[in-house]
Design a protein around this motif. Structure first.
Motif, PDB file in Angstrom:
ATOM      1  N   LEU A 827       0.802  -1.219   0.000  1.00 58.33           N
ATOM      2  CA  LEU A 827       0.000   0.000   0.000  1.00 58.33           C
ATOM      3  C   LEU A 827       0.841   1.278   0.000  1.00 58.33           C
ATOM      4  O   LEU A 827       0.431   2.286  -0.585  1.00 58.33           O
ATOM      5  N   GLY A 828       1.958   1.259   0.714  1.00 54.51           N
ATOM      6  CA  GLY A 828       2.643   2.510   0.992  1.00 54.51           C
ATOM      7  C   GLY A 828       4.069   2.579   0.461  1.00 54.51           C
ATOM      8  O   GLY A 828       4.576   1.663  -0.198  1.00 54.51           O
ATOM      9  N   THR A 829       4.717   3.678   0.806  1.00 56.50           N
ATOM     10  CA  THR A 829       6.109   3.923   0.432  1.00 56.50           C
ATOM     11  C   THR A 829       6.900   4.263   1.686  1.00 56.50           C
ATOM     12  O   THR A 829       6.347   4.686   2.710  1.00 56.50           O
ATOM     13  N   ALA A 830       8.230   4.105   1.602  1.00 59.43           N
ATOM     14  CA  ALA A 830       9.106   4.321   2.754  1.00 59.43           C
ATOM     15  C   ALA A 830       8.933   5.737   3.307  1.00 59.43           C
ATOM     16  O   ALA A 830       8.845   6.714   2.548  1.00 59.43           O
ATOM     17  N   ASP A 831       8.913   5.827   4.653  1.00 59.72           N
ATOM     18  CA  ASP A 831       8.687   7.115   5.302  1.00 59.72           C
ATOM     19  C   ASP A 831       9.561   7.249   6.548  1.00 59.72           C
ATOM     20  O   ASP A 831       9.117   7.750   7.571  1.00 59.72           O
ATOM     21  N   GLY A 832      10.813   6.749   6.449  1.00 65.35           N
ATOM     22  CA  GLY A 832      11.754   6.931   7.531  1.00 65.35           C
ATOM     23  C   GLY A 832      11.546   5.975   8.692  1.00 65.35           C
ATOM     24  O   GLY A 832      10.915   4.920   8.564  1.00 65.35           O
ATOM     25  N   ARG A 833      12.078   6.364   9.855  1.00 71.36           N
ATOM     26  CA  ARG A 833      11.961   5.555  11.068  1.00 71.36           C
ATOM     27  C   ARG A 833      11.023   6.253  12.056  1.00 71.36           C
ATOM     28  O   ARG A 833      10.888   7.472  12.044  1.00 71.36           O
ATOM     29  N   ALA A 834      10.410   5.443  12.906  1.00 74.42           N
ATOM     30  CA  ALA A 834       9.481   6.007  13.894  1.00 74.42           C
ATOM     31  C   ALA A 834       9.328   5.022  15.032  1.00 74.42           C
ATOM     32  O   ALA A 834       9.686   3.844  14.931  1.00 74.42           O
ATOM     33  N   THR A 835       8.813   5.531  16.142  1.00 78.86           N
ATOM     34  CA  THR A 835       8.474   4.646  17.257  1.00 78.86           C
ATOM     35  C   THR A 835       7.185   3.907  16.912  1.00 78.86           C
ATOM     36  O   THR A 835       6.178   4.530  16.545  1.00 78.86           O
ATOM     37  N   VAL A 836       7.243   2.575  16.993  1.00 71.73           N
ATOM     38  CA  VAL A 836       6.066   1.768  16.644  1.00 71.73           C
ATOM     39  C   VAL A 836       5.602   1.015  17.885  1.00 71.73           C
ATOM     40  O   VAL A 836       6.388   0.721  18.795  1.00 71.73           O
ATOM     41  N   ALA A 837       4.319   0.725  17.898  1.00 64.16           N
ATOM     42  CA  ALA A 837       3.709  -0.002  19.022  1.00 64.16           C
ATOM     43  C   ALA A 837       3.265  -1.374  18.546  1.00 64.16           C
ATOM     44  O   ALA A 837       2.529  -1.494  17.568  1.00 64.16           O
ATOM     45  N   ARG A 838       3.743  -2.398  19.218  1.00 65.63           N
ATOM     46  CA  ARG A 838       3.248  -3.757  18.987  1.00 65.63           C
ATOM     47  C   ARG A 838       2.120  -3.990  19.984  1.00 65.63           C
ATOM     48  O   ARG A 838       2.327  -3.984  21.195  1.00 65.63           O
ATOM     49  N   ILE A 839       0.914  -4.181  19.468  1.00 63.91           N
ATOM     50  CA  ILE A 839      -0.288  -4.346  20.307  1.00 63.91           C
ATOM     51  C   ILE A 839      -0.832  -5.730  20.053  1.00 63.91           C
ATOM     52  O   ILE A 839      -1.238  -6.049  18.932  1.00 63.91           O
ATOM     53  N   THR A 840      -0.845  -6.563  21.059  1.00 69.79           N
ATOM     54  CA  THR A 840      -1.333  -7.937  20.904  1.00 69.79           C
ATOM     55  C   THR A 840      -2.716  -8.071  21.522  1.00 69.79           C
ATOM     56  O   THR A 840      -2.891  -7.867  22.718  1.00 69.79           O
TER      57      THR A 840
END
Length: 867
Positions: A827-840
């Motif tokens: 769907l998307g294109t590269a947009d750098g680095r970011a803080t991501v949340a793993r939600i289980t």
């Protein structure tokens, strides 16, 4: 596209300053639809002129398929007839049908015999259960000769409509001319009756006794019993009619009608739509709703070419749904509580939009006289007691009643609930139409959104129509308001059947003698399962009885003779054995037996109490393990972690099962797997006894092998493991263990459940979530909405991608796009680095992030849920 205007219909919006209608909803805050706030007689021009300068006042557009169904009946379902132009009868559920005569010849000495062949329905059907002659039940022996009153006067043979039919019906008496072994009537349920006329005999027939039959009629495709359908299990297959199963579910009959009925490669009934042109998931949703509500179908349509769409509408009407045909896809909109998926603001609107504050006066009914097919009234269509909403009557100042027939409904409570829904829908605001910018393109008919075109007012609306504009990528939706409170109101109603008219010969019928009937407990065996049951055996010794009625209740010494009974229907007076399966394993029950004589129900003979047999279900362990989830992790590493050297660490964890089995704690372990960096495997352990403790963990190259199956029902899925290319320790991956390959940025907004976990609440930023929070989302396979608990949350810095209309996320994160799960990398294109949340979300396996349904495990297809 910079110009957006909202045009409000002049049917009666009164501005309150606090929303479209005070309280924030069209029927807000009501238990019996009692308070409808601020529905006035016009628009406050002073308020709207400032906000909507130059806007013209127009009325809204109509909703999709609002016309009442008018299925072809081909004459009365209960009338035995000969009609060359009636089409083939198509009978559903359990009901009575008389059919169409296709052959009639006199034969024998002096034409003393007359033979008829009747087609009551297309086949294949499940069974013919009861035969009536002149509304009296008749049984037949193995040779086809009638037992009792019509002995040696009437004969009968039956075929169920297999295709091809192995042999033609064999005349039970004599040789009717023109009937040969080639007259097989393949694919048709057919019944041959021969009548004897003897002017010199006593009690002879003087005219044909009118027949009718109660049966379990046409079979259907049930995706839930089809292991090739996501979430299904079983041998039932679409377009393979020999695998079809009997059902009285309205949506399954509608789905099968859409597929069409095929015999020898030719369509004989229904639409014949390709499977890819049917939104099967919408019909499965309706099936599940019908099962929960107890809604069933029963009755007949006819296969004339001018009526297939109306017949589909009548089938879905019995399930509280409407058919939709958009973009070449047949779908349905079901009556069910729905969460708002997004909000339409002024910035989203392209051009002019319309919305009517109320339905026209002539449409705003407050009462319905519903007609339905009543078994108690010899299966004729009769009106039930009127369904009204007193608060609507008071608001309107008079009664506004409409008579509506529900031709395929046979239960008085069901028809009352459907009528209540129709009254409520007639009071919804709208219709309206709103043209929207391209990012609104992917919503479907039946989705709910919030319509908030101006500051200070908004309303929850149902999308009832959809018109895309391929020239500029915009889309126009037809909408009407959707009120959550109508669901508990409508489903809480019970109906009142009309009184049965007839001659009463006697006011008292004695109970059966205790020696006439006996009860025993049993456990029915089959296919590796056992079902608790009660067996009642005996004889109807009352010669005047025309039916015997059985009922069951749980044993309670404090109950009176007529308290707590559940009716089991009425059976022929020739019944000698009744098997009752409406009992729980090991429960104590009583059975009552009553006779009916000329319409009068007699006193009860109460048998028991006895204790029902034991229940065991084939595949129960597999289903319980498939639906289990992890509720507690000891060390908090996310269940599974992997290191770049190939070492896999599994945390001690506690697992919960959906069948009530006690929680089981499983010891953690460390595996020196030697896996290469970047490699992925699925992780599971076998524990069929559910003992927990020290278990043996195993890695599987094929994710399917890590899930429970018939050969490994106790296999517990732990997720998948991905060895990082660099670093010393990262999360393991998907499944219940989670992982950082499937993450959204921590600024994404997650839809939470409300405080009592009965519906959606506010949105909360992902960075603020903690384990134990409750989100409002959909089941992974069934897509049923509910509240589900977050079992784990963790954060990391990762490479992310961006796509319009979606939250920023890692490449492997999956979003629901149409009818499939799509990776962010598609769907998307590269947009750098970011803080991501793993939600289980271990049990539900999904979350709603920024209004989009997200997946929180790896596989696109996983084990079925059991709800």
């Amino acid at each position: 596209m910079r110009t957006a205007a909202i045009v409000v219909g002049a049917i009666g919006l009164a501005w309150t300053g606090a929303g479209l209608i005070a309280g924030g909803g069209l029927l807000a805050g009501i238990s019996s639809l009692s308070t409808i706030a601020s529905l006035g007689t016009g628009i406050s021009s002073g308020v709207f002129s400032a906000a909507l300068t130059g806007a013209a006042l127009t009325t809204g557009l109509g909703i999709v398929q609002g016309v009442l169904p008018e299925p072809s009946q081909g004459g009365s379902q209960t009338k035995w007839k000969a009609d060359l132009y009636a089409g083939l009868p198509y009978v559903m559920g359990r009901t009575l049908a008389s059919g169409n005569i296709v052959y009639r010849r006199g034969h024998g000495k002096n034409n003393e015999l007359e033979t008829f062949v009747t087609v009551p329905s297309i086949g294949p059907i499940e069974s013919i259960d009861t035969t009536f002659l002149n509304r009296t039940t008749v049984s037949f022996d193995a040779s086809g000769n009638a037992i009792g009153t019509y002995d040696n006067d009437v004969w009968q043979r039956v075929q169920l409509g297999r295709c091809p039919e192995p042999a033609a019906l064999v005349p039970p008496k004599g040789s009717p001319p023109g009937w040969t072994p080639a007259h097989k009537l393949s694919g048709l349920c057919a019944i041959m009756n021969t009548f004897l006329y003897d002017a010199k005999g006593k009690n002879t027939l003087t005219t044909e006794p009118t027949p009718a039959w109660i049966g379990h009629w046409v079979k259907v495709w049930d995706p839930v019993q089809d292991s090739t359908y996501p979430g299904g299990s079983g041998p039932c297959r679409a377009l393979q009619e020999e695998t079809y199963v009997w059902s009285d579910d309205p949506h399954l009959h509608a789905l099968t009608w859409a597929l069409g009925r095929w015999q020898n490669g030719k369509r004989v009934a229904g639409f014949g739509a390709p499977l890819a042109s049917i939104d099967v998931a919408s019909f499965v949703e309706g099936r599940n709703l019908n099962k929960a509500r107890g809604w069933k179908i029963g009755g007949q349509v006819v296969t004339r070419p001018d009526t297939p769409w109306n017949s589909l509408k009548a089938m879905l009407q019995a399930g509280g749904a409407k058919p939709v045909f958009v973009g070449g896809i047949i779908s349905c909109v079901n009556q069910a509580p729905r969460v708002s998926l997004a909000t339409i603001t002024r910035d989203d609107i392209v051009g002019e939009s319309t919305f009517s504050g109320t339905q026209p006066r002539r449409s705003r009914i407050n009462g319905i006289i519903p007609s339905y097919r009543s078994e108690a009234h010899d299966w004729e269509t009769v009106p039930a007691a009127i369904v009204t909403v007193p608060d609507y009557v008071a608001l309107d100042g008079d009664e506004r009643t409409r008579s509506i027939t529900y031709p395929l409904v046979q239960d008085v409570d069901q028809v009352a609930q459907l009528a209540a829904y129709d009254i409520c829908d007639a009071r919804e605001a709208g219709p309206g139409t709103v043209p929207l910018k391209p990012w609104w393109f992917n919503y479907r008919i039946g989705d709910c959104v919030t319509f908030s075109p101006e500051d200070g007012w908004s309303v929850k609306v149902l999308i009832t129509g959809r018109t895309p504009n391929p020239e500029n990528g915009t889309v126009s939706y037809e909408i009407q308001s959707e009120t959550d409170d109508k669901h508990p109101f409508a489903l809480g109603l019970t109906g009142t059947a009309p009184p049965t008219a007839g001659i009463r010969y006697d006011d008292f019928v004695a109970a059966p003698a205790p020696s006439d009937w006996a009860i025993t407990a049993a456990a029915l065996q089959g296919n590796g399962s056992s079902q608790p049951a009660l067996v009642v055996e005996g004889n109807v010794e009352n010669p005047s009885a025309d039916a015997v009625l059985f009922a069951v209740r749980s044993f309670d010494e404090a109950q009176g003779n007529d308290d707590g009974w559940t009716a089991l229907g009425q059976d022929s007076a020739t019944t000698v054995r009744k098997v009752v399966t409406e009992v729980a394993s090991g429960g104590e029950y009583e059975i009552s037996v009553q006779y009916r004589v000329r319409g009068v129900i007699g006193e009860r003979l109460i048998l028991g109490p006895v204790t029902a047999g034991a229940l065991s279900i084939a595949g129960a362990l597999q289903m319980a393990v498939s639906g289990s989830w992890i509720v507690e992790v000891t060390a908090g590493i996310g269940v599974v972690a992997a290191s770049a050297d190939g070492t896999i660490t599994i945390d001690s964890n506690t697992r919960r099962y959906n069948d009530g089995y006690p929680d089981v704690t499983v010891a953690g372990a460390t595996i020196a797997s030697g896996l290469a960096p970047g490699s992925e495997y699925s992780l599971a352990y076998d524990d069929p006894a559910r003992l927990g403790g020290a278990v043996t963990y195993a890695l599987y190259a094929d994710d399917n092998d890590a899930h429970p199956s018939a050969s490994h029902p106790g296999r517990h899925y732990m997720g998948y493991v991905k060895i990082p290319a660099t670093g010393t320790s990262t999360g393991g991956g998907g499944g219940v263990g989670g992982g950082r390959a499937n993450c959204v940025v921590d600024t994404s907004m997650v839809l939470m459940a409300n405080e009592d976990r009965t519906g959606p609440g506010v949105e909360k930023m992902a960075r603020d979530l903690v384990a134990g929070d409750w989100v409002w989302t959909q089941r992974e396979v069934t897509f049923a909405w509910g509240a589900f608990r977050i079992s784990d949350v963790s954060f990391a810095e990762e490479e992310v991608l961006a796509a319009e209309g979606y939250p920023r996320a890692t490449a492997d994160h999956r979003f629901r796009e149409g009818d499939r799960w799509v990776r962010m990398s598609e769907l998307g294109t590269a947009d750098g680095r970011a803080t991501v949340a793993r939600i289980t979300v271990a049990e539900g396996r999904t979350i709603v992030t920024d209004g989009v349904l997200s997946h929180n495990i790896k596989m696109e297809q996983s084990v079925p849920n059991t709800d």
